[in-house]
Enzyme design. Structure first.
Site, PDB file in Angstrom:
ATOM      1  N   GLU A  91       3.367 -31.376  12.919  1.00 12.98           N
ATOM      2  CA  GLU A  91       4.451 -30.429  13.211  1.00 12.98           C
ATOM      3  C   GLU A  91       5.662 -30.635  12.296  1.00 12.98           C
ATOM      4  OE1 GLU A  91       4.577 -27.895  15.339  1.00 12.98           O
ATOM      5  OE2 GLU A  91       2.594 -28.205  16.208  1.00 12.98           O
ATOM      6  N   GLU A 100      12.085 -25.707  12.378  1.00 18.15           N
ATOM      7  CA  GLU A 100      11.055 -24.830  11.831  1.00 18.15           C
ATOM      8  C   GLU A 100      11.544 -24.231  10.513  1.00 18.15           C
ATOM      9  OE1 GLU A 100       8.362 -21.057  13.441  1.00 18.15           O
ATOM     10  OE2 GLU A 100       9.606 -22.228  14.815  1.00 18.15           O
TER      11      GLU A 100
END
Length: 230
Positions: A91, A100
């Site tokens: 991730e 992100e």
């Protein structure tokens, strides 16, 4: 005599609890500073996570949740921690990213009335397991004591909170913990974190997670077990 027997019983119970604690072990006995640094070394010096994610904040987060990395056998513990960090490494790009990359999606579920989105706030992925969606920020904030709806940015600003959101999701907001301790396998954790990758949805991402998992199991000296993919 009664006082003497009571004292003996108390001492016996204290000894029993001490023995149990030794047998159960500690997360830090498996996830050492060297192991953590090994993951962090995969992040370039220019990475935001390089000077954000710390071993001590991870350990504090781990110890804040009973049973995390300490449930079941020693092999169960090692598999769970390998699984956790395999997903974290995927991730975050080996602890490179805090947020992100693509911030175009606000991840606001307008149908969720319990944790309504706040105007102007974005609930894209942040932290070791990239906490996403308004309802997850709201629930995590309620449990951990921060305002996840009005201040989702704190997950990318406070490393202690960041790690706690990851362990919170693992232990309480998904079946990741039980997937490993019940023998469902690593594949079930991928399904819980990003089901869209499974069944051919994103084979490359699944392979990346599995490769990390196998690598970390090897470092911990434990067989990966069955059902490692999804």
């Amino acid at each position: 005599m009664a006082t003497y027997l009571r004292s003996v019983l108390i001492l016996w119970l204290a000894l029993a609890l001490y023995v149990v604690s030794i047998c159960r072990g500690d997360v830090g006995d498996i996830v050492t500073q060297d192991f953590f640094n090994g993951i962090l070394s995969g992040a370039a010096d220019s990475c935001a996570g390089k000077n954000f994610y710390t071993y001590n904040d991870f350990i504090n987060a781990a110890n804040a949740f009973s049973g995390f990395g300490t449930t079941g056998t020693s092999d169960d513990n090692k598999r769970e921690l390998a699984a956790f960090f395999a997903n974290v490494a995927h991730e975050t790009g080996s602890l490179c990213y805090i947020e992100e990359i693509d911030k175009s999606n606000s991840y606001c579920d307008t149908t969720n009335t319990q944790y309504p989105c706040v105007t102007g706030k974005q609930y894209y992925g942040r932290g070791p397991l990239q906490l996403t969606w308004n309802y997850n920020y709201g629930a995590a904030g309620n449990y951990l004591g921060f305002d996840g709806l009005n201040n989702p940015e704190i997950v990318a600003q406070d490393d202690s909170i960041s790690w706690k959101t990851a362990v919170w999701f693992w232990m309480l907001d998904s079946n990741c913990h039980s997937a490993i301790t019940s023998g469902q396998g690593f594949g079930a954790t991928i399904q819980a974190i990003n089901s869209g990758e499974c069944n051919g949805g994103n084979s490359a991402a699944v392979t990346d997670r599995v490769n990390y998992y196998n690598k970390y199991c090897g470092q911990f000296g434990v067989d990966p077990g069955s059902n490692v993919s999804c």
